[in-house]
Design a protein around this motif. Sequence first.
Motif, short mmCIF file in Angstrom:
data_model
loop_
_atom_site.label_atom_id
_atom_site.label_comp_id
_atom_site.label_asym_id
_atom_site.label_seq_id
_atom_site.Cartn_x
_atom_site.Cartn_y
_atom_site.Cartn_z
N ASP A 133 6.81 -2.58 6.58
CA ASP A 133 5.24 -2.35 6.56
C ASP A 133 4.85 -1.06 6.10
OD1 ASP A 133 5.38 -4.44 7.50
OD2 ASP A 133 4.83 -4.79 9.61
N ASP A 134 5.72 -0.05 5.91
CA ASP A 134 4.74 1.05 4.95
C ASP A 134 4.91 0.77 3.14
OD1 ASP A 134 5.33 2.71 7.22
OD2 ASP A 134 7.86 2.93 6.39
N VAL A 192 -0.32 -6.23 7.99
CA VAL A 192 0.84 -6.52 9.34
C VAL A 192 0.95 -7.61 10.08
CG1 VAL A 192 0.78 -3.91 9.13
CG2 VAL A 192 -0.14 -4.63 11.23
N ARG A 247 6.20 -10.36 3.56
CA ARG A 247 4.90 -10.74 3.98
C ARG A 247 4.10 -11.97 2.70
NH1 ARG A 247 4.22 -9.69 9.29
NH2 ARG A 247 3.95 -7.53 9.10
N ALA A 255 1.83 6.61 1.44
CA ALA A 255 1.02 6.78 2.08
C ALA A 255 0.00 7.73 1.38
CB ALA A 255 1.53 7.24 3.18
N VAL A 311 -4.60 -2.84 6.58
CA VAL A 311 -3.78 -2.98 6.84
C VAL A 311 -4.05 -3.33 8.03
CG1 VAL A 311 -2.11 -1.17 8.51
CG2 VAL A 311 -4.11 -0.66 6.83
N GLY A 323 12.31 4.92 7.34
CA GLY A 323 11.10 4.12 6.77
C GLY A 323 10.96 2.60 6.72
N GLN A 324 9.91 1.89 6.87
CA GLN A 324 10.52 0.49 7.32
C GLN A 324 9.22 -0.53 6.07
OE1 GLN A 324 7.83 -0.47 11.28
NE2 GLN A 324 6.51 2.37 11.01
#
Lengths: 144, 438
Positions: free
Chosen positions: B213-214, B248, B258, B367, B244, B210-211
């Motif tokens: 922004d998930d 992002v 962020r 998600a 979203v 995962g990253q």
Amino acid sequence: MEVGLHRAAPILTIPLPLKGREANIKGDTSLAKLISFDIDGTLETGDPPGRITMVMVRQVQALGYIIGSCSDRTVSHQKRMWQQHGIEVAFTVLKHRLDEVKAQYAAEHYVHIGDTNMDKYHAELHGFTYYFPDNSIDHLWEPI
Amino acid sequence: MTNANDYKWRRDKDGMGVWEHRGKVAIVGQGHSPVDRRWDGVSMDKTLGAYSMLACQKAMDEAGVTADQIDGVICCDSHIAGPSGGSASKWAPRPYFAPPYDSEWGLTLVNAQWLIKNMGLKNVKFAPTGLPTISEMVGMAAQAVGDGLCTTCLMIYPCGNLEGRYRRGGENADDYAKGARQWTVPWGNHGGNDFINIFPHEQYCRKYGGQHDDLAPFVINQHKNGMLTPWGFNATHGIDPITVDDYVNSRFILRPLRIWDCDRPVQTSTALLFTTADRAKDMKQKPVYVLNHNQYNFKKRSTQESLDEIELWTDTAAKRMYEGAGLQPKDVDIFNPYDGYSIMTQFYLEAFQWHGVKRGDALKFYAGDISVKGPHPFSSSGGNLGTGRTRSAMYTDSIEQLRGTAGARQVTVRAETALAAFTTPSNGGWIMLGKHPS
């Protein structure tokens, strides 16, 4: 379930074909000056309200400046704010996207007005002259 | 007055067994003041003191309790804006006002003594000083009522914010890291989870996939839930829900953190009213029972926490809580973990294994459908991200969900137990609430 999100394209408002604005799109030799306004703590519509009123924004636009906003507020919020005040602006960008404004508009002088150190940081990083929204900006309202 | 240090109220050890007052203490009232971005320095009806008194009055009114019935006051008497917050947390050197605003008390700080005097609470017999944050105060209030130190206890959490750079004043504003600070805070501030949790969060992504922004679906859902929380900053100030794309494309505060991963400091106060289960039966509101409370302050190996440490600490916190409440993960209906920075919430979710989420599953869980009307109504409060940096939405949403009075946020799944916390992985506490005493 698959994880990962697609990164959206950079957000930059496409400038409306306003009279006089096309002359300032890059490639033209007729250069104006450009002012980018932070919102919170800078414009009267911000939280906290800032020193710059919408009347002042109209005045500086009438003087021939290319104007727009550069804020951490979402782009949709920025657009709505300007629409609510009946002001057509050239750009509405996120605070870290001032470079895109500079890439899109050729101007004799780029100014960003904002009340925080982040405004100063991003302005100077992208070659804008930074002003705090106090009486140091009054000269911008003098005829150019 | 009693010093908090003199009273052994904490449940901060392993193996303490089921809480001895399980189901014998109840929350019968809650009150939120308005949530402003900052105090304007002018409106004396919007000071931190005025808002704290208002929150107390709302909590008392909700329960049908009068001032003469209050015999316990537990109020956090430190700055949420931080002792080095500079002008954001301290009114001086600006001139003070007429009493009761002739010092920092009532303006940037509130304590039990100030409230007792200005609210005319004449029968208070338990009002300790030197108190921790809401995460631990809810446990202290529950324990004090259970132990019989008081019977009807107000717990108040004031969150002040003045103009200025939040937590970036004082030494943090200095261009130089002097003395020991050259080793501990060379960047000017190391106290916030913004820095501390970045490293383990990135370790997490590397370990489990995962990253960063998930996290977007979770953050967006917090904003949605916040707009369903009528008293919160977002709802009362018309803050746009984010998309979203908004997420992002937003500015990094400290990459990959962020701006939308961070909560918004506000000026507000929250009060909760605790009493005995017996007294609660005669009060206006349906009681919400305390089933357990736990605290912890885990020892760090260095200034930088690691993923291994965080997983150990949060596992320990979950184990203590389930043991003390006599419950298991499958028994928890409402789960309101802390989200002051979005990057730490997954650690709690996985440790408490809410809805079967195990280590490494959180981003996939985000998600899915985590909306309040769905099968996994995660963080139904909207947390700090959705309501402002009140640190109290997790508690009052839990209470409302169990009462069945959460309005548009009311979940459609069973709502008989709730876990709530303001906590960092290393320091803080949890409380388990129940619709029924057993």
